[in-house]
Write an enzyme that holds these catalytic residues in place. Sequence first.
Site: not given
Length: 430
Positions: A226, A399-401, A403
């Site tokens: 994401p 990567d929003h998973r 950070a």
Amino acid sequence: MVEVKLHDIGEGMTEGEIIHYFVKVGDRVKVDQPLVEVQTDKMVAELPSPASGKVKEIVVDYGTTVSVGTTLLVLEAEETKEAKELMEMKLEETAPLEKDIPTTQPQPTKQAKGKEEKQFIIAAPYTRKIAREFQVDINEISGTGINGRITVEDIYNFVKKRDLVQSSKEMKAISAESIEQIKKPNVDNRGREVRNEKETKGEEIPFRGRRKQIAKKMTQSLYTIPHVTHFEEADLTDLLAYRMDLKEIGIHVSAVAFFIKAIAVALKQFPVFNAKLDEENEVIRLEKEYNIGIATDTEDGLIVPIIHHADQLTVRQIHDKLKELTKKAQENQLTPADLKGGTFTISNVGPLGSIGATPIINYPETGLIAFHKTKKMPVVVENDEIAIRSIMTMSMAFDHRVADGATAVAFTNRFKQLIENPKLWPIELT
């Protein structure tokens, strides 16, 4: 008998195109003598012989794309003790998993009759690439380099002579009648012009090799991670002035070298961006090494060579390594070691004129920063005064998973602090 198979010669490699054989059936070869040249998604590589002996069979014809584990040729190895031991070691290194071996093999190549080939052709991979682009059989060229090495100039001279001969033959073959026929349009029974298929069909570009691998990796990254992109500006006025001061005393260091060093320092403070997510084991692995990938544009497509241990290098050492890797990438001479182990990637697209982008992360890494165009613009400084400053835009994808946005902002702020204040470098960039 020894089967020489296509083994994994690069990180993530799954297939390769056979572009040239250095030997033919019946040739005697020695251990480590180059046998075949393979184009992978990242480089051109030569596969050496695992044993001394005679070429018994060439299984896969050149121009064929095969998967890792495919048998390319068969050797009748000499049964010496040393050769046997070395052969066993080589086979252990190159043996693929049984599941990777195709159930069917390509048909054996047909050897050309009545045509002798040079057994040893000395030419760099880049020279061979030029030869292939001009559809030149490198065996027909006599090298003018040291020890008979074929140079790029030899290829160009050969092509000039060939084209002159071809043009002469074509001119003689064209008659006045055929020229007149060319002038007349091809029409149907209603008087409408009919264009042949070649005139209406668009040009086709092969979708394989590096371009195909780029597509796979970008798709994997975009559909797995994401992506969030954070935009920021940095004032490079003082950095550019410092570079000019260095230049006056004979020290040439690129701004990107400072960027890379600053990123390495910032990553130590924000290690979550120097990490890889292991979803299967439900852990985020913080990498111990700081290996910065440099997205590099080449004729064959994007490739990412790695500056290893950037945190341990000086800015000048990073500059020298950056020049070396860029040159090797442009000449298609990168080795597997140059492409392995990246933990964070940068993309310097500013010189091309870019003012912004939403970059795709180099999977399985967590972050990527793209540096865009630097331009002079009026900026409000101290005491509300307006000054002309050199401002660079940059975009960071993460990567929003792994950070969050606040962490990304803090990371880029730290990076900005380092590159905007040269006075900090003796303390921070060591």
